[in-house]
Scaffold this active site. Structure first.
Site, PDB file in Angstrom:
ATOM      1  N   GLY A  11       0.828  -1.210   0.000  1.00 20.53           N
ATOM      2  CA  GLY A  11       0.000   0.000   0.000  1.00 20.53           C
ATOM      3  C   GLY A  11       0.860   1.257   0.000  1.00 20.53           C
ATOM      4  N   GLN A  12       0.211   2.414   0.015  1.00 20.31           N
ATOM      5  CA  GLN A  12       0.930   3.687  -0.032  1.00 20.31           C
ATOM      6  C   GLN A  12       1.938   3.815   1.112  1.00 20.31           C
ATOM      7  OE1 GLN A  12      -1.348   7.358  -1.416  1.00 20.31           O
ATOM      8  NE2 GLN A  12      -3.010   6.188  -0.503  1.00 20.31           N
ATOM      9  N   LEU A  13       1.473   3.581   2.328  1.00 21.15           N
ATOM     10  CA  LEU A  13       2.342   3.747   3.491  1.00 21.15           C
ATOM     11  C   LEU A  13       3.429   2.675   3.530  1.00 21.15           C
ATOM     12  CD1 LEU A  13       3.057   5.192   6.108  1.00 21.15           C
ATOM     13  CD2 LEU A  13       1.307   3.822   7.266  1.00 21.15           C
ATOM     14  N   ILE A  39      -3.727 -11.054   6.966  1.00 20.92           N
ATOM     15  CA  ILE A  39      -3.639 -10.857   8.424  1.00 20.92           C
ATOM     16  C   ILE A  39      -4.812 -11.449   9.209  1.00 20.92           C
ATOM     17  CG2 ILE A  39      -2.111  -8.854   8.284  1.00 20.92           C
ATOM     18  CD1 ILE A  39      -4.604  -7.075   8.730  1.00 20.92           C
ATOM     19  N   THR A 103      -7.834   6.199  11.270  1.00 21.12           N
ATOM     20  CA  THR A 103      -8.354   7.220  10.357  1.00 21.12           C
ATOM     21  C   THR A 103      -9.182   8.293  11.056  1.00 21.12           C
ATOM     22  OG1 THR A 103      -9.893   7.523   8.466  1.00 21.12           O
ATOM     23  CG2 THR A 103     -10.334   5.692   9.928  1.00 21.12           C
ATOM     24  N   TYR A 127     -16.906   1.938   6.941  1.00 20.61           N
ATOM     25  CA  TYR A 127     -15.447   2.057   7.006  1.00 20.61           C
ATOM     26  C   TYR A 127     -15.007   2.626   8.356  1.00 20.61           C
ATOM     27  CZ  TYR A 127     -10.814   4.056   6.216  1.00 20.61           C
ATOM     28  OH  TYR A 127      -9.492   4.411   6.342  1.00 20.61           O
ATOM     29  N   LYS A 131     -12.984   0.661  11.412  1.00 19.47           N
ATOM     30  CA  LYS A 131     -11.670   1.158  11.844  1.00 19.47           C
ATOM     31  C   LYS A 131     -11.674   1.435  13.359  1.00 19.47           C
ATOM     32  CE  LYS A 131      -8.428   2.028   9.670  1.00 19.47           C
ATOM     33  NZ  LYS A 131      -7.235   1.179   9.376  1.00 19.47           N
ATOM     34  N   TRP A 152      -6.674  11.998   4.824  1.00 20.77           N
ATOM     35  CA  TRP A 152      -6.392  12.459   3.459  1.00 20.77           C
ATOM     36  C   TRP A 152      -5.008  12.008   2.988  1.00 20.77           C
ATOM     37  CZ3 TRP A 152      -8.436  18.085   2.331  1.00 20.77           C
ATOM     38  CH2 TRP A 152      -9.764  18.211   2.783  1.00 20.77           C
TER      39      TRP A 152
END
Length: 286
Positions: A11-13, A39, A103, A127, A131, A152
Site C-alpha cells: 500500500g501507499q504507506l 492478516i 483514520t 469504514y 476502523k 487524506w
C-alpha cells in the site's frame, strides 16, 4: 538491531516505509503484502512472528474502499477489526510493540474545532465503524499498542487524490472539486518517517495519536495548489458535496489536533503545502 515487520507492505504507506528503510540500516525489516500475509489468518500470522521474532509490527494493512465498504461490511470488518485484534494479540504474546494506522473517519466529522485524541468518536460509515472497532480490538488485546489516526493520505504510490487530480488536469480543460469538506492532507512519506521516529524513541509511549500535515484546507484548495505546482491550464470549479453524491457521507470537518505528538515525541508536522510540493516534484520526474 531492531526487527520490524510491516504488514500491508504494497500500500501507499508500506511502500513509503520501504523507501525509508535503506536509511535505517540499524534495523532489519520484513515487508509482507496482503498476498504474503493475509492478516486474518491467525495461524499464518503466528508462524511469521515465531520465525521472524519482530520487535515491532507496523500494520499498514486495511480495507480502504470507503464507498464499497457499505456493500462489503463483513469483509471490511474482517480486515479492519478482527484482523487487527489478531495482530495485536500475537504481538503481545511475542513481546512485540504494535503500531496500527487508523483514520479521521472514526470521528463524527461535524465539529467546529480540531479533534483531539480524546474527542468523542461517532463514525457514520461502515469504514469508520470498522476502523474504530479495530482500534478497540488492538487496545483490548495489547494495551501497549500505538494507534495513529491520520487523514487524506496521498503518496507517490498507489491510487490517491493527488495522482487523480494531476491526471485529470492533464486530460481535461475543467474539473469540479468539493469545497465544503475541511481537513488536513497527509503525505504518506511524512507519516512513515513519524512511525520510524516512534520506533527510534528510547521510551515506548502507548496510546492514540493524531497525525497529519499542518494546515486546514478543503479538497478544492488542495486541487488549486496542485494546479499551481504543475502549471496546469485546467480550470478548477468549487462545488458543494451535494453535487457529488456518494454512498458514504464524507466528514465535513476532519481537522486533527496534533498537540499530543508535539508534546510526547517532539514532532512538528510539515505544512501541507511543503509536503505536497515534495511529492509532486517526485511525481513529475516520471
Amino acid at each position: 538491531m531492531k526487527k520490524i515487520l510491516v504488514t500491508g507492505a504494497n500500500g501507499q504507506l508500506g511502500k513509503e516505509l520501504r523507501d525509508l528503510a535503506s536509511a535505517h540500516q540499524q534495523h532489519e525489516f520484513l515487508f509482507l503484502s496482503r498476498e504474503d500475509l493475509p492478516i486474518h489468518q491467525f495461524e499464518l500470522v503466528r508462524n511469521v512472528f515465531t520465525s521472524f521474532s519482530p520487535d515491532y509490527c507496523i500494520n499498514c494493512a486495511a480495507y480502504t474502499a470507503v464507498d464499497k465498504a457499505e456493500q462489503e461490511a463483513a469483509l471490511a470488518h474482517l480486515v479492519n477489526a478482527e484482523s487487527v485484534g489478531i495482530l495485536a494479540a500475537v504481538s503481545a504474546a511475542h513481546d512485540c510493540r504494535f503500531i496500527h494506522v487508523s483514520t479521521d473517519y472514526v470521528y463524527g466529522g461535524d465539529a467546529s474545532e480540531p479533534y483531539t485524541e480524546s474527542s468523542p468518536t461517532a463514525p457514520s460509515s461502515v469504514y469508520g465503524k470498522t476502523k474504530l472497532e479495530g482500534e478497540r480490538e488492538a487496545i483490548k488485546n495489547d494495551p501497549l499498542s500505538v494507534i495513529i489516526r491520520t487523514s487524506w493520505v496521498y503518496s507517490y504510490y498507489g491510487n490517491n487524490f493527488v495522482k487523480t487530480m494531476m491526471r485529470l488536469m492533464k486530460d481535461r480543460k475543467e474539473i469540479s472539486v468539493v469545497n465544503d469538506q475541511k481537513g488536513s492532507p497527509t503525505w504518506a512519506s511524512d507519516l512513515a518517517a513519524f512511525i520510524l521516529h516512534i520506533i527510534g524513541e528510547p521510551q515506548w509511549h502507548p496510546g492514540i495519536y493524531n497525525y497529519s500535515n499542518d494546515g486546514e484546507i478543503t479538497w478544492y484548495d488542495f486541487a488549486v495548489e496542485m494546479k499551481k505546482l504543475i502549471a496546469s491550464d485546467c480550470v478548477v470549479h468549487p462545488i458543494p458535496s451535494s453535487a457529488y453524491p456518494s454512498p458514504t457521507k464524507r466528514p465535513a470537518y476532519s481537522i486533527l489536533d496534533k498537540q499530543k505528538i508535539k508534546r510526547v515525541f517532539g514532532v512538528y508536522p510539515e505544512s501541507w503545502k511543503g509536503s505536497l510540493e515534495k511529492c509532486i516534484s517526485q511525481l513529475l520526474k516520471d
